[in-house]
Design an enzyme around this catalytic site. Structure first.
Site, PDB file in Angstrom:
ATOM      1  N   HIS A 175       6.700  14.458  89.255  1.00 29.28           N
ATOM      2  CA  HIS A 175       8.250  14.535  89.881  1.00 29.28           C
ATOM      3  C   HIS A 175       9.303  14.776  88.685  1.00 29.28           C
ATOM      4  O   HIS A 175      10.335  15.125  88.939  1.00 29.28           O
ATOM      5  CB  HIS A 175       8.634  13.431  90.652  1.00 29.28           C
ATOM      6  CG  HIS A 175       9.357  13.996  91.951  1.00 29.28           C
ATOM      7  ND1 HIS A 175      10.313  15.201  91.695  1.00 29.28           N
ATOM      8  CD2 HIS A 175       9.277  13.796  93.256  1.00 29.28           C
ATOM      9  CE1 HIS A 175      11.008  15.389  92.972  1.00 29.28           C
ATOM     10  NE2 HIS A 175      10.412  14.369  93.822  1.00 29.28           N
ATOM     11  N   ARG A 176       8.922  14.386  87.429  1.00 30.68           N
ATOM     12  CA  ARG A 176       9.849  14.648  86.405  1.00 30.68           C
ATOM     13  C   ARG A 176       9.865  15.985  85.953  1.00 30.68           C
ATOM     14  O   ARG A 176      10.906  16.481  85.256  1.00 30.68           O
ATOM     15  CB  ARG A 176       9.491  13.913  84.894  1.00 30.68           C
ATOM     16  CG  ARG A 176       9.436  12.511  85.207  1.00 30.68           C
ATOM     17  CD  ARG A 176       8.718  11.888  83.868  1.00 30.68           C
ATOM     18  NE  ARG A 176       7.387  12.322  83.553  1.00 30.68           N
ATOM     19  CZ  ARG A 176       6.631  12.126  82.604  1.00 30.68           C
ATOM     20  NH1 ARG A 176       7.274  11.247  81.690  1.00 30.68           N
ATOM     21  NH2 ARG A 176       5.380  12.337  82.529  1.00 30.68           N
TER      22      ARG A 176
END
Length: 464
Positions: free
Chosen positions: A435-436
């Site tokens: 999700h980064r």
């Protein structure tokens, strides 16, 4: 007579800073004559099984480690008796003439008084004068030592012992063991100095530590009731090689990259029909085609419109690195554990080429022959859990990658088609992403595109 000398071969770093390898088997024995680059051993690193070629041409003088031993990089594993290149320089002096025209003297390089010899793994070390300056030994003396070593069976070959230095003199040597064994001893509160090693050259093995621990327990126990032996109640397998590396990598990935997993179940009847037609095509005669083949091609196509899933997080430079190529990883279950070899530049392959690469890649992985290079540099991966009858899962990212797709089993199930119930072939897709690097919208669009291709392969026409 041609003079010889002893050359040691130390375990090299076989890729990406690996610190140790296990000797699986020797392909040569003491006394064998080997050629340059001849395979002499098979070793298992934390990533793969690798064949070691000989760096020398000569005769095997000693094998320092036995199969099953974990050896640290830089430790001697084999010694060779090779021709001394210096002997050719002195060939002319054997007739009584020195290279400079003077008379040859056999005492030119020999010390005038008995000299101390420093310990060495093979034969003798450098001859040292009382002044402390090293002097080359007289030529022709190495042969005797090498012949003596060649007569020693492999089990008795000189071990890779760490000799004490002058600064350590009087303090004794550190007990010989491997890092996992030293950790086990620390966990059990055991001083290795009190343990007798039964391995090659006195190497302290895991079994030695466990045996010492059990004996210590027996000595302190009083009137204890008899119990079944450990071997009857449980089985212990050392964590090493590929399985050890995989475990460490998965822990690092799970606790470093914030995972998000999304699921999508799709009707793949059209894809299965296409697969059946391709299998009957002459163009694919002799080529293994599976749902994985079609899904892999669909992943490559979906990435064109969703390139953020083909990237990595560079923590050191604080940058997002987006790849303009795809090295497609294919998870493979092997007897030594899970590996994820990758197909280099898979984005440029046709379906035929991709099918061939997948077949070769999985066969090589199951045979344990994947090289460290073949396991490195992946950009996105696929794991086919459907072959085990599993519908969906939450796959963990391969370290350094932004996404991984899990393919579920293809099953017949009731499905609504044109407002009517029908029996269709369906598959569940699972997508885990970092999700980064990938937000929810990007991950969802990729998964939606992938599902659209597998639902209707003709949709490819709208994406390329």
């Amino acid at each position: 007579m041609t003079a010889t000398m002893i050359k040691e071969f130390r375990l090299p770093d076989l890729g990406e800073g690996l610190t140790e390898s296990e000797i699986l088997s020797w392909k040569v024995a003491v006394g064998d004559t080997v050629a340059l680059n001849q395979v002499i051993a098979e070793v298992e690193t934390a990533k793969a099984v690798v064949e070691l070629p000989s760096p020398f041409a000569g005769v095997v003088a000693a094998l320092h480690e036995q199969p099953g031993t974990v050896v640290e990089v830089g430790k001697p594993i084999v010694s060779f008796e090779v021709e001394d290149a210096r002997s050719s320089e002195s060939a002319g002096s054997s007739n009584g003439a020195a290279p400079n025209g003077g008379a040859a003297s056999q005492t030119d390089e020999a010390p005038a008084t008995p000299a101390k010899r420093e310990p060495n793994l093979v034969g003798y070390g450098a001859v040292v004068e009382h002044s402390g300056r090293p002097v080359r030994r007289a030529r022709g003396t190495v042969r005797t030592d090498a012949v003596a070593l060649a007569a020693v069976p492999p089990a008795a070959a000189p071990p890779a012992v760490e000799h004490e230095t002058a600064a350590d003199s009087g303090t004794g040597e550190r007990p010989r063991s491997t890092p996992p064994v030293r950790k086990l001893a620390r966990d059990l509160g055991i001083d290795l100095a009190n343990v007798s090693g039964t391995g090659p050259g006195g190497l302290i093995t895991r079994e030695d530590v466990q045996s010492f621990s059990g004996a210590r327990h027996d000595d302190t126990a009083t009137d204890a009731a008899p119990s079944a032996s450990e071997g009857e109640r449980e089985t212990r397998t050392p964590i090493k090689g590929v399985r050890k590396f995989t475990a460490a990598a998965m822990v690092q990935s799970a606790f470093t990259a914030p995972h998000v997993t999304e699921f999508l179940t799709v009707d793949v009847t059209a894809t299965m029909d296409l697969l059946a037609r391709l299998k009957g095509s002459k163009a694919f005669e002799g080529v293994k085609l599976t749902p994985l083949t079609i899904a892999a091609k669909a992943v490559l196509i979906a990435l064109r419109n969703n390139p953020t899933l083909n990237s990595r997080w560079d923590e050191e430079r604080q940058e997002i690195v987006q790849f303009n190529y795809v090295n497609l990883g294919i998870a493979a279950a092997t007897p030594r554990g899970l590996t994820v070899p990758n197909i280099k530049d898979a984005h440029g392959l046709s379906l035929h080429g991709l099918a061939t690469e997948i077949s070769e890649l999985t066969a090589t992985a199951r045979a344990g022959k994947t090289t460290p290079a073949g396991l490195s540099g992946g950009t996105i991966s696929i794991t086919n859990i459907g072959v085990f009858g599993i519908d969906a899962g939450t796959p963990i990212l391969n370290p350094g990658e932004a996404a991984i797709v899990a393919l579920g089993a293809v099953r017949k199930a009731p499905w609504v088609v044109d407002d009517e119930l029908a029996v269709r072939q369906v598959m569940s897709l699972s997508l885990s992403f970092d999700h980064r690097l990938v937000d929810g919208e990007q991950g969802s669009r990729f998964l939606s595109d992938l599902g659209a291709i597998l639902t209707d392969p003709a949709m490819v026409m709208t994406m390329v």
